[in-house]
Design a protein around this motif. Structure first.
Motif, PDB file in Angstrom:
ATOM      1  N   MET A   1      -1.238   3.901  -3.593  1.00 50.25           N
ATOM      2  CA  MET A   1      -1.766   2.142  -3.651  1.00 50.25           C
ATOM      3  C   MET A   1      -2.860   2.432  -2.510  1.00 50.25           C
ATOM      4  O   MET A   1      -3.514   1.796  -2.690  1.00 50.25           O
ATOM      5  CB  MET A   1      -1.040   0.960  -3.813  1.00 50.25           C
ATOM      6  CG  MET A   1      -0.388   1.150  -5.074  1.00 50.25           C
ATOM      7  SD  MET A   1      -1.046   1.271  -6.354  1.00 50.25           S
ATOM      8  CE  MET A   1      -2.089   0.024  -6.533  1.00 50.25           C
ATOM      9  N   ARG A   2      -2.766   3.412  -1.381  1.00 55.85           N
ATOM     10  CA  ARG A   2      -3.554   3.290   0.191  1.00 55.85           C
ATOM     11  C   ARG A   2      -4.873   4.044  -0.674  1.00 55.85           C
ATOM     12  O   ARG A   2      -5.159   3.799   0.238  1.00 55.85           O
ATOM     13  CB  ARG A   2      -3.316   3.873   0.869  1.00 55.85           C
ATOM     14  CG  ARG A   2      -1.959   5.350   0.664  1.00 55.85           C
ATOM     15  CD  ARG A   2      -1.349   6.286   1.961  1.00 55.85           C
ATOM     16  NE  ARG A   2      -0.867   6.618   2.100  1.00 55.85           N
ATOM     17  CZ  ARG A   2       0.572   7.316   1.681  1.00 55.85           C
ATOM     18  NH1 ARG A   2       1.250   5.868   1.269  1.00 55.85           N
ATOM     19  NH2 ARG A   2       1.027   8.052   1.420  1.00 55.85           N
TER      20      ARG A   2
ATOM     21  N   LYS B   1      -8.318  -0.504  -2.570  1.00 52.96           N
ATOM     22  CA  LYS B   1      -8.501  -2.224  -1.476  1.00 52.96           C
ATOM     23  C   LYS B   1      -8.654  -2.636  -1.940  1.00 52.96           C
ATOM     24  O   LYS B   1      -8.233  -3.225  -3.595  1.00 52.96           O
ATOM     25  CB  LYS B   1     -10.372  -0.984  -0.760  1.00 52.96           C
ATOM     26  CG  LYS B   1     -10.513  -0.339  -0.241  1.00 52.96           C
ATOM     27  CD  LYS B   1     -11.558  -0.499   0.387  1.00 52.96           C
ATOM     28  CE  LYS B   1     -12.860  -1.325  -0.229  1.00 52.96           C
ATOM     29  NZ  LYS B   1     -13.161  -0.227  -1.921  1.00 52.96           N
ATOM     30  N   HIS B   2      -7.601  -3.445  -1.228  1.00 51.01           N
ATOM     31  CA  HIS B   2      -7.687  -5.072  -1.381  1.00 51.01           C
ATOM     32  C   HIS B   2      -8.751  -5.724  -2.514  1.00 51.01           C
ATOM     33  O   HIS B   2      -9.841  -5.545  -1.467  1.00 51.01           O
ATOM     34  CB  HIS B   2      -7.688  -6.277  -0.358  1.00 51.01           C
ATOM     35  CG  HIS B   2      -7.918  -7.669  -0.615  1.00 51.01           C
ATOM     36  ND1 HIS B   2      -6.279  -8.225  -0.897  1.00 51.01           N
ATOM     37  CD2 HIS B   2      -8.141  -8.468  -0.389  1.00 51.01           C
ATOM     38  CE1 HIS B   2      -6.693  -9.500  -0.620  1.00 51.01           C
ATOM     39  NE2 HIS B   2      -7.930  -9.747  -0.699  1.00 51.01           N
TER      40      HIS B   2
ATOM     41  N   LYS C   1       1.378  -0.903   0.392  1.00 53.73           N
ATOM     42  CA  LYS C   1      -0.085   0.066   0.288  1.00 53.73           C
ATOM     43  C   LYS C   1       1.101   1.518  -0.214  1.00 53.73           C
ATOM     44  O   LYS C   1       0.161   2.523   0.075  1.00 53.73           O
ATOM     45  CB  LYS C   1      -1.319   0.404   1.424  1.00 53.73           C
ATOM     46  CG  LYS C   1      -0.454  -0.035   2.668  1.00 53.73           C
ATOM     47  CD  LYS C   1      -1.648   0.201   3.943  1.00 53.73           C
ATOM     48  CE  LYS C   1      -0.752   0.910   4.622  1.00 53.73           C
ATOM     49  NZ  LYS C   1       0.367   0.808   5.744  1.00 53.73           N
TER      50      LYS C   1
END
Ligand code: HEM
Ligand code: FES
Lengths: 223, 247
Positions: free
Chosen positions: B88-89, B92-93, B29
């Motif tokens: 990338m934070r 979300k997954h 992230k």
């Protein structure tokens, strides 16, 4: 001034000047219409004043030209804008960065145009061109004039007719919530201080137009 | 986190492109969006698939080379951020991310996610410069410039020419970019002299190159990684109309 209207900004100038002229016209039109709420004599006199005013001979054709230029350039610009992005995006999230109205000005303008045609056929054509027999004369304060109040009243007692007028007012109001301040931006009468003020005035103006024109059919529907 | 990426692949300017779907796992992230794409490209090379072409240079948000249309927004979901500075934070997954190139007639795709932005250079060449000889560096405060003018010129000058304004505009209009250049020069003494000629030739050029007209939706200023205001567009309109009326 050479070729100014071949340039993108020059064409937008025509949109904004005609738009501002129509904005002014709407205020006058609304003022006259609101006399409907004060009874038949008040309205008939106001309508009579407008119809017989010598200025109307100049204002009427100017208004028609204003509408025509606005619509023609709206079409030219919108077609050009579509050509500027031949391949569309697959994913598009536009709502976070602009208002729906600002992105759909042609759609909104088109609904206003449809409304305008219905509106002209029902009143303007009937009164001024066909001289429809159902329109009687009345005498107010010793002056003979058309009883347009009765004509309007009869129409507005039909619920779906009121619906068309209320929808027309809503679409027009949305068109103006963006159009009002956009016209000033186009002419260059704007800066970082006035941006917020013009957008606020745009909301107030479009609410006056939207609510003002809706009150009249609602009034006839309820009373 | 694990992600599914739908990426626009296009062999060259004349080929028809299409979306390819790739899976990528264990994305940190803390990585930037471009670092995530680097990792994906390593993975593609191992699988004998041609890596994805995308533009980048400084990777610190100042050069304007990077620019991807991510999930329907120029430079992705963050505000005042270039693609290289997007982290990338912000995702979300399990997310599916759609990645497209800037789309505009004036910005043809070169390959995959790279577009040809030389239209911007052509606009600048048509008038975005000062042609009078301004001599050596003057003494500080020898030429008085109001603070507001200097500040606004500086704000306009932060434009990095990434093209997000064109990419996000519903009309693919270049008005924010051009207005920033016009403001930056017109507000200062050296640039003022040619302000009218400049406005006219830059408008003619941007029209000729196939950019759209301005509808004042304001989407450009919201998606601009430098937050450049559309108040500059009002000044640009003013300069242009003044110039035309004087003609
Ligand atoms: C009473 C009626 C109308 C009024 C008061 C009005 C007013 C305005 C104003 C003030 C603007 C902003 C101009 C600018 O951005 O500089 C505008 C824009 C626009 N109008 Fe109207 N308008 C009316 C009817 C129409 C009609 C009938 C159409 C077309 C079918 C139309 C289509 C448009 C379009 C497409 C734009 C946006 C142009 C652009 O994208 O730059 N309008 N209008
Ligand atoms: S790579 Fe330079 S701004 Fe993103």
């Amino acid at each position: 001034m050479s070729n100014i209207f071949n340039a993108s900004i020059g064409r937008k100038l025509l949109m904004s000047i005609t738009g501002l002229f129509l904005i002014l016209f709407l205020l006058v039109h609304l003022t006259i219409n609101l006399f409907l709420l004060f009874g038949s004599d008040a309205y008939n006199q106001a309508a009579h004043f407008m119809a017989t005013n010598p200025m109307i001979k100049i204002i009427e054709p100017t208004l028609a030209i204003g509408f025509l230029v606005h619509i023609i350039y709206a079409t030219i610009l919108t077609l050009q804008n579509q050509k500027a992005r031949p391949e569309k995006y697959t994913a598009r999230s536009a709502g976070n960065s602009s208002t729906w109205s600002s992105r759909n000005m042609y759609f909104l303008g088109f609904t206003v145009l449809i409304f305008l045609v219905i509106h002209l056929l029902d009143f303007y054509v009937k009164i001024k061109i066909l001289h429809d027999e159902s329109i009687k004369d009345v005498v107010v304060n010793g002056e003979t004039m058309h009883d347009t109040y009765t004509l309007v009243q009869a129409k507005f007692e039909i619920w779906w007719f009121d619906l068309i007028y209320i929808l027309g007012a809503i679409f027009l109001s949305l068109h103006l919530s963006h159009g009002f301040w956009s016209a000033f931006q186009t002419i260059g009468i704007n800066n970082s201080h006035w941006m917020k003020r013009l957008k606020t005035i745009a909301i107030i103006y479009s609410l006056i137009i939207g609510v003002g024109f809706s009150i009249i059919p609602l009034y006839f529907l309820v009373f | 986190m694990d992600l599914t990426l739908k990426v626009w692949r296009q062999k060259d300017a004349s080929s028809k492109g299409k979306f390819e779907t790739y899976s990528i796992s264990d994305v940190s992230k803390d990585s930037s969006f471009l670092e995530m794409l680097d990792v994906l490209n390593e993975q593609l090379i191992r699988e004998n698939i041609e890596p994805i072409a995308f533009d980048h240079d400084c990777r610190e948000g100042i050069c304007g080379s990077c620019g991807l249309f991510i999930n329907g927004r120029a430079h992705g979901p963050d505000y005042e951020t270039t693609t290289c500075q997007l982290h990338m934070r912000k995702f979300k997954h399990g997310d599916t991310i759609v990645i497209e190139p800037w789309r505009a007639k004036a910005f043809p795709v070169i390959k995959d996610l790279m577009v040809d932005r030389s239209a911007f250079d052509k606009i600048l060449q048509s008038g975005g410069f000062v042609s009078v000889n301004t001599g050596g560096v003057p003494d500080a405060n020898a030429i008085p410039i109001p603070k507001e003018a200097a500040d606004e010129a500086m704000d306009a000058a932060t434009c990095i020419g990434c093209g997000a304004c064109v990419a996000t505009c519903k009309n693919a209009s270049a008005m924010l970019f051009v207005s920033a250049k016009v403001s930056q020069l017109a507000l200062l003494p050296q640039g003022k002299l040619e302000a009218q000629r400049r406005a006219k030739s830059m408008v003619a050029k941007m029209d000729e190159l196939g950019f759209g007209n301005c509808s004042n939706t304001g989407a450009c200023e919201v998606e601009c990684p430098k937050g450049i205001s559309i108040a500059h567009i009002a000044r640009f309109n003013r300069e242009f109309l003044k110039a035309k009326i004087n003609d």
